[in-house]
Structure formats: structure tokens, C-alpha cells
Design an enzyme around this catalytic site. Sequence first.
Site, PDB file in Angstrom:
ATOM      1  N   ARG A  38     104.563  94.128  18.555  1.00 20.73           N
ATOM      2  CA  ARG A  38     104.644  95.254  17.618  1.00 20.73           C
ATOM      3  C   ARG A  38     105.809  96.152  18.013  1.00 20.73           C
ATOM      4  O   ARG A  38     105.947  96.515  19.182  1.00 20.73           O
ATOM      5  CB  ARG A  38     103.330  96.036  17.645  1.00 20.73           C
ATOM      6  CG  ARG A  38     103.292  97.240  16.723  1.00 20.73           C
ATOM      7  CD  ARG A  38     101.859  97.690  16.505  1.00 20.73           C
ATOM      8  NE  ARG A  38     101.175  97.982  17.749  1.00 20.73           N
ATOM      9  CZ  ARG A  38     101.145  99.194  18.328  1.00 20.73           C
ATOM     10  NH1 ARG A  38     101.773 100.219  17.767  1.00 20.73           N
ATOM     11  NH2 ARG A  38     100.469  99.377  19.445  1.00 20.73           N
ATOM     12  N   ASP A  62     106.628  93.968  12.354  1.00 25.25           N
ATOM     13  CA  ASP A  62     105.626  94.902  11.845  1.00 25.25           C
ATOM     14  C   ASP A  62     104.692  94.099  10.938  1.00 25.25           C
ATOM     15  O   ASP A  62     105.050  93.760   9.808  1.00 25.25           O
ATOM     16  CB  ASP A  62     106.311  96.021  11.063  1.00 25.25           C
ATOM     17  CG  ASP A  62     105.308  97.021  10.487  1.00 25.25           C
ATOM     18  OD1 ASP A  62     104.082  96.837  10.704  1.00 25.25           O
ATOM     19  OD2 ASP A  62     105.733  97.963   9.799  1.00 25.25           O
ATOM     20  N   LYS A  64     102.214  94.921   9.384  1.00 23.07           N
ATOM     21  CA  LYS A  64     101.712  95.645   8.209  1.00 23.07           C
ATOM     22  C   LYS A  64     102.733  95.663   7.079  1.00 23.07           C
ATOM     23  O   LYS A  64     102.443  96.163   5.997  1.00 23.07           O
ATOM     24  CB  LYS A  64     101.330  97.068   8.609  1.00 23.07           C
ATOM     25  CG  LYS A  64     100.140  97.120   9.573  1.00 23.07           C
ATOM     26  CD  LYS A  64      99.741  98.551   9.893  1.00 23.07           C
ATOM     27  CE  LYS A  64      98.543  98.566  10.846  1.00 23.07           C
ATOM     28  NZ  LYS A  64      98.120  99.962  11.192  1.00 23.07           N
ATOM     29  N   GLY A  85      94.378  88.757  20.940  1.00 19.85           N
ATOM     30  CA  GLY A  85      93.393  89.508  21.711  1.00 19.85           C
ATOM     31  C   GLY A  85      93.023  90.829  21.073  1.00 19.85           C
ATOM     32  O   GLY A  85      92.691  91.791  21.774  1.00 19.85           O
ATOM     33  N   ARG A  87      90.775  93.529  18.672  1.00 26.80           N
ATOM     34  CA  ARG A  87      89.337  93.736  18.452  1.00 26.80           C
ATOM     35  C   ARG A  87      88.892  92.916  17.241  1.00 26.80           C
ATOM     36  O   ARG A  87      89.688  92.639  16.335  1.00 26.80           O
ATOM     37  CB  ARG A  87      89.041  95.218  18.201  1.00 26.80           C
ATOM     38  CG  ARG A  87      89.219  96.094  19.417  1.00 26.80           C
ATOM     39  CD  ARG A  87      88.446  97.379  19.264  1.00 26.80           C
ATOM     40  NE  ARG A  87      88.966  98.423  20.135  1.00 26.80           N
ATOM     41  CZ  ARG A  87      88.369  99.596  20.332  1.00 26.80           C
ATOM     42  NH1 ARG A  87      87.239  99.871  19.717  1.00 26.80           N
ATOM     43  NH2 ARG A  87      88.902 100.505  21.124  1.00 26.80           N
ATOM     44  N   GLY A 126      86.699  98.473  26.226  1.00 23.07           N
ATOM     45  CA  GLY A 126      86.261  98.067  27.562  1.00 23.07           C
ATOM     46  C   GLY A 126      87.435  97.568  28.367  1.00 23.07           C
ATOM     47  O   GLY A 126      88.549  97.415  27.853  1.00 23.07           O
ATOM     48  N   HIS A 127      87.202  97.333  29.633  1.00 14.73           N
ATOM     49  CA  HIS A 127      88.199  96.724  30.514  1.00 14.73           C
ATOM     50  C   HIS A 127      87.466  95.807  31.481  1.00 14.73           C
ATOM     51  O   HIS A 127      86.240  95.774  31.535  1.00 14.73           O
ATOM     52  CB  HIS A 127      89.010  97.780  31.263  1.00 14.73           C
ATOM     53  CG  HIS A 127      90.264  98.194  30.545  1.00 14.73           C
ATOM     54  ND1 HIS A 127      91.282  97.309  30.257  1.00 14.73           N
ATOM     55  CD2 HIS A 127      90.665  99.406  30.050  1.00 14.73           C
ATOM     56  CE1 HIS A 127      92.250  97.947  29.616  1.00 14.73           C
ATOM     57  NE2 HIS A 127      91.896  99.219  29.481  1.00 14.73           N
ATOM     58  N   ASP A 156      89.561  89.446  33.839  1.00 11.86           N
ATOM     59  CA  ASP A 156      90.692  89.193  32.944  1.00 11.86           C
ATOM     60  C   ASP A 156      91.247  87.788  33.079  1.00 11.86           C
ATOM     61  O   ASP A 156      91.450  87.092  32.079  1.00 11.86           O
ATOM     62  CB  ASP A 156      91.817  90.190  33.238  1.00 11.86           C
ATOM     63  CG  ASP A 156      91.599  91.546  32.586  1.00 11.86           C
ATOM     64  OD1 ASP A 156      90.667  91.676  31.783  1.00 11.86           O
ATOM     65  OD2 ASP A 156      92.372  92.475  32.896  1.00 11.86           O
TER      66      ASP A 156
END
Length: 353
Positions: A38, A62, A64, A85, A87, A126-127, A156
Site C-alpha cells: 500500500r 492503491d 481502492k 494477512g 482481518r 492481537g499479536h 508468528d
Amino acid sequence: MTGALSSLRIVEIAGIGPTPFAAMWLADHGAQVVRIARPGAPQIFPLDRDVLDRGRDWLELDLKSPEGLGIARDLILRADALIEGMRPGVMERLGLGPEDFAENPRLVYGRMTGWGQTGPLAHSAGHDLTYLAITGALSAIGPADHPVPPLNLVGDFAAGSMYLVSGMLAAILAARETGRGQVVDAAITDGVAHLMAMISGLRANGLWRDQRQANLLDGGAPYYSCYPCACGGFLAIAAIEPQFWAELVRRLGLSEADLPDRADPANWAALRAILAARIATRSRDDWAAALEGTDACAAPVLSLDEAPRHPHNRARGAYSGTDPRPAPLMSAGLGALREGRRLAVEEARDLWR
């Protein structure tokens, strides 16, 4: 192109942590990976050069905008696999979800999240640490009085990146046989739970206490632990098997007949004190010289700066400078290590045609 995966074409939607590590691993083994970033995306770590970015070219789009979305779609339609990755639901809202690529039925759609695509926490932030927290793994790591974050290696990269990689490779194999791709839903929480298989089995058989520093592999056993040396450094010992324990005891200058029975946890504190007193009499490097290369199962605890200079790591070529070399080694060779370059939009349009 070189490497076992040189025929693979993969699009990576830029992310943090487990997604770039997975893409790096695939590129290390020869996959043709293009990362879509991005424009102006902030960095958690402001790095001039990120090891996790090696081996693949990138372009800023971009998603969008109609133009950016169109270029991304064209690339994905020509790819074997996609890594993302975001959400849950974000890619679908962009028009880049798994159902949006019917023209590429072989596409393997790799999804990397902490909580997974479904479940009550799926849309929560979260992490690594929070993902570990709900699996039971975090509660088992650290000193007796509190759990300790084990870097972000367990969540991770082990439970996230490598489960995504293995799941995607399995799906790619299936797609080559059937012509049908599938979605790989890699959740760090699932991966950590799976990594805990052996510990869970020990617990189910009454061989693991739900308590830190009270078990064989968590620092509780004095023969599987780290000890301070005279220089301030540490020596790691892992003499689990009786024959290795006997070798360690002999090389430490102790007599097994004079030591308390290590099989009885009630003796562990006393045995630890004896080992600690003995190991504290010499420097870490003195002990390394006496113990490395033997069956005593002991090694110096090296710093991050020292590790690339260790003779074994140098002999294996485990580092290129301070960068870790791709792993595992392959008899037919790895992919060619290279720095990625930024692609112009015009180049991206023609890629893989």
C-alpha cells in the site's frame, strides 16, 4: 530461476510478521513472488533494509482505486497462489476475496491471521503474545513466578508462517493433481495448539505438571537448563539420556555416585545447586572447549552477534554476513538470494504473460 519452487508464481499482499516470513521462505526456495504494498504504508520497525523482504520484487498499488485493483486482479489471475494477512472480510470488501477469481480455479488462497477466519475473536486485534496466551503454551514458558514472551518465534513464525507455507504447498500439490485450488485458513492459535501436541500428550498421561519450571523441558529438570559461568555468560546443558548425563558428569569433574538421584524431582533443587556451583568455577568458553563436540549435550549460550561466528554455523554457511541463510538445505540447490526491486506499473502489467 533456481530452487525447488521455481515454477511457482505467488502474489503477496504486504503485511507484517508471519506473511512476509512465509513469502521470504517461498522465495528462498525459488518461488517467483511479487509483493503488493500500500502506498505510504507505515512501518512498525523503520528499517533501511528488512531481511524479510529479500528475494522478491514489489510494487505499490492503491487497491481502492480501479487501476490498482485491476492490476492486482490481473496478477492474481496469473498466479498459482496468493498470500494475505488482512482481518477477515477485508479482501472480500476490496473485491479480491477467494470467490472473486473463478477464472483461476487452480488458485491457492493462503490466509494468515492470529485468530483465524472464524470464531468469536476472529475480528479482534492481537499479536503473537495474545495468540499464545489462549493456547496454554504461554502459561508453560518462563520462570515459576511468571510467564515470559518467547520472542515471536513460536507464534508468528513457527505456528503462523510455517503452517501457512506447509498448508499452501499441500494445497498446491492437490491443485496440480485436481485442477482445483482451495483456501488455506492458517490461524496462529491453531498452529500453536498443534505444536503443543507432544506436551498435551505428556499432560494427558500424567507426565507433565501444569506448572512452570516443574517439568523435563521447561527448565525444571537440572539436567536440562542454563547455568551462569564465571565470566557472566551461560552454559546450556541438555543431558536427558542416561549416557549423555554420565558423559556430562564425568567431564564436569563430578562423580555420579556422589550425586542425588536425578530421577526423583524431590532431588532436583539439590542437584541444581551442585551443578551451578561447579559450572560457576570456569568461563563459558572454557566449558565450551571442554564439552562441545562430545556427547555431554552442552553448548555455550551465544549472543546474536556471536552466533554467525561460531565454527559450526560458519562451516554450515548458516549466515551470509549476519543474515540467516535459507533453510533447509536442498541437494539440488536453493533459490538465488537477491534483493528485491521496485516494479513500475508498466512492468507489473506484463508480468507472467
